[in-house]
Design a protein around this motif. Structure first.
Motif, mmCIF file in Angstrom:
data_model
loop_
_atom_site.group_PDB
_atom_site.id
_atom_site.type_symbol
_atom_site.label_atom_id
_atom_site.label_comp_id
_atom_site.label_asym_id
_atom_site.label_seq_id
_atom_site.Cartn_x
_atom_site.Cartn_y
_atom_site.Cartn_z
ATOM 1 N N VAL A 112 57.909 85.651 114.068
ATOM 2 C CA VAL A 112 57.597 85.808 112.647
ATOM 3 C C VAL A 112 58.201 84.638 111.881
ATOM 4 N N ALA A 113 57.346 83.912 111.171
ATOM 5 C CA ALA A 113 57.794 82.773 110.367
ATOM 6 C C ALA A 113 57.872 83.184 108.904
ATOM 7 N N GLU A 114 58.937 82.768 108.236
ATOM 8 C CA GLU A 114 59.048 82.975 106.791
ATOM 9 C C GLU A 114 58.342 81.806 106.108
ATOM 10 N N ILE A 115 57.337 82.138 105.276
ATOM 11 C CA ILE A 115 56.474 81.130 104.679
ATOM 12 C C ILE A 115 56.486 81.257 103.160
ATOM 13 N N GLN A 164 55.914 82.957 96.048
ATOM 14 C CA GLN A 164 55.722 83.964 97.078
ATOM 15 C C GLN A 164 56.355 83.514 98.388
ATOM 16 N N SER A 165 56.995 84.433 99.079
ATOM 17 C CA SER A 165 57.614 84.148 100.374
ATOM 18 C C SER A 165 57.559 85.412 101.211
ATOM 19 N N ASP A 166 56.907 85.333 102.354
ATOM 20 C CA ASP A 166 56.746 86.506 103.216
ATOM 21 C C ASP A 166 56.749 86.093 104.678
ATOM 22 N N GLY A 167 56.842 87.084 105.553
ATOM 23 C CA GLY A 167 56.807 86.849 106.984
ATOM 24 C C GLY A 167 55.389 86.933 107.531
ATOM 25 N N PHE A 168 55.017 85.974 108.378
ATOM 26 C CA PHE A 168 53.693 85.956 109.003
ATOM 27 C C PHE A 168 53.846 85.706 110.497
ATOM 28 N N ALA A 169 53.005 86.378 111.281
ATOM 29 C CA ALA A 169 53.039 86.206 112.728
ATOM 30 C C ALA A 169 52.432 84.858 113.106
ATOM 31 N N ILE A 170 53.094 84.154 114.024
ATOM 32 C CA ILE A 170 52.557 82.889 114.528
ATOM 33 C C ILE A 170 51.636 83.205 115.703
ATOM 34 N N ILE A 171 50.372 82.789 115.618
ATOM 35 C CA ILE A 171 49.405 83.077 116.677
ATOM 36 C C ILE A 171 49.056 81.824 117.483
ATOM 37 N N GLY A 172 49.557 80.660 117.050
ATOM 38 C CA GLY A 172 49.286 79.433 117.784
ATOM 39 C C GLY A 172 49.734 78.232 116.977
ATOM 40 N N TYR A 173 49.509 77.049 117.547
ATOM 41 C CA TYR A 173 49.808 75.833 116.807
ATOM 42 C C TYR A 173 48.813 74.744 117.200
ATOM 43 N N GLU A 174 48.595 73.847 116.259
ATOM 44 C CA GLU A 174 47.713 72.711 116.501
ATOM 45 C C GLU A 174 48.556 71.568 117.044
ATOM 46 N N HIS A 175 48.254 71.150 118.268
ATOM 47 C CA HIS A 175 49.032 70.090 118.898
ATOM 48 C C HIS A 175 48.714 68.752 118.256
ATOM 49 N N SER A 176 49.788 67.987 118.015
ATOM 50 C CA SER A 176 49.639 66.668 117.415
ATOM 51 C C SER A 176 50.405 65.649 118.246
ATOM 52 N N PHE A 177 49.865 64.456 118.330
ATOM 53 C CA PHE A 177 50.524 63.384 119.090
ATOM 54 C C PHE A 177 51.470 62.554 118.216
ATOM 55 N N ASP A 233 62.291 91.926 110.228
ATOM 56 C CA ASP A 233 61.489 91.712 109.035
ATOM 57 C C ASP A 233 60.020 91.913 109.368
ATOM 58 N N THR A 234 59.320 92.673 108.544
ATOM 59 C CA THR A 234 57.951 93.040 108.851
ATOM 60 C C THR A 234 56.995 91.905 108.539
#
Length: 348
Positions: free
Chosen positions: A311-314, A230-243, A340-341
């Motif tokens: 939109v990230a392709e995942i 499976q591969s689809d587009g998903f909206a990025i709503i944030g990210y977890e910061h890493s050091f 891409d939706t």
């Protein structure tokens, strides 16, 4: 400049189907009215299904992993138009040049721009690299165009014709398997066996098309897609910061559409290269917001929220029972002009 490997024949064919040479018109024969050439046609979209259909009414092709394009061959020149209606002729100069050399006065060809890997498989990441990444300004000389439908031809709108008739004309127009514009081969095979073979060879999946269907814009079930992974587009709503992670991104938080709103569907923390991670981080830092754009009940420490405009392709293997992605991997950012939706739970 890297040259795309030649595509391997997927269907043995005889001589290309061509119409007979034109004879002088009989003055007593009435002229057929010409159809106005559309400036843009909304594409027919494939409906996702878990298994291939069976029966002689279905035609099968390989599913290509790239950018959906329409090539317009017009009296004034050639236009390469994205799914969202943006003119990308200057981004795909090789495709535009090849279209000018086709033996046709006017046409609209539906297909996919792809870059092939060493095994002849389409690779979305390689296509993005050739264009300079999301929002890049590079032109792609590596991309080829896999043509799979003919919507307008020599002054006539073909959308009311059945797919078999449109395909017959397309096969007569696209003659070579090794040019920049190539025919997406129709494969005579049992759907289940073809799907198994596609997955075994590392392809994204297959497409099934109703032979008697007209060309209808939208996702109406005339075309079906069956994916190995499976591969689809998903909206990025944030990210977890890493050091410690690349570009400081531990994982991306993703959302899909459910009705008119976005819902959280999990995160992705693999699939990034050093370059892609920094490209994503640079884009996200311009979209920071204080509050989460969706309902979120998970841990909030080190979470950076952003406007859900990217939109990230995942790639992913499956869904959990509570609606989260399993075994997800980042493939790249979709360009805004690609239109891409975002994955919608009511699309299947």
């Amino acid at each position: 400049m890297a040259k795309s490997p030649p595509s391997k024949p997927l269907l043995a064919t005889d001589k290309p189907v061509r119409s007979r040479p034109r004879k002088p018109r009989d003055p007593a024969q009435p002229n057929l009215p010409l159809d106005p050439m559309p400036t843009r046609i909304e594409p027919c979209l494939a409906l996702l299904k878990p298994r291939p259909p069976n029966g002689p009414e279905w035609a099968f092709e390989i599913k290509w992993d790239g950018y959906r394009l329409a090539v317009h061959i017009e009296p004034k020149g050639v236009r390469v138009v994205t799914r969202g209606g943006h003119d990308w002729t200057d981004r795909f100069p090789a495709i535009a040049k090849a279209a000018k050399n086709l033996n046709v006065a006017t046409a609209i060809i539906d297909g996919e721009a792809v870059v092939l890997d060493e095994q002849g498989r389409s690779d979305f990441g390689l296509l993005q690299q050739s264009l300079g990444g999301r929002g890049g300004t590079r032109t792609s000389d590596e991309a080829i165009f896999m043509a799979f439908d003919l919507l307008y031809f020599d002054g006539h709108d073909l959308r009311k014709l059945e797919f078999t008739a449109r395909r017959h004309l397309l096969e007569g127009l696209i003659k070579s398997r090794d040019n920049v514009i190539r025919l997406s081969e129709e494969i005579e095979a049992d759907g289940d066996r073809l799907f198994a073979a596609a997955c075994e060879h590392g392809l994204e999946g297959i497409i099934a098309k109703d032979r008697e269907s007209r060309y209808r814009s939208g996702r109406l079930g005339d075309w079906l897609k069956i994916k190995c992974i499976q591969s689809d587009g998903f909206a990025i709503i944030g990210y977890e910061h890493s050091f410690v992670a690349r570009a400081g991104i531990g994982s991306l938080l993703l959302a899909a559409r459910h009705g008119r709103k976005l819902v959280y569907v999990g995160s992705v923390g693999t699939g990034f290269s050093e370059r892609s991670a920094w490209q994503v981080r640079e884009a996200l830092d311009k979209l920071k917001v204080k509050n989460p754009p969706v309902e979120y009940s998970g841990r909030r420490k080190y979470i950076v929220w952003v406007k859900p405009t990217l939109v990230a392709e995942i790639e992913y293997r499956a869904w959990t029972k509570d609606g989260k992605l399993r075994h997800s991997s980042f493939k790249g950012l979709r360009d805004e002009h690609d239109n891409d939706t975002v994955y919608a739970f009511d699309q299947i």
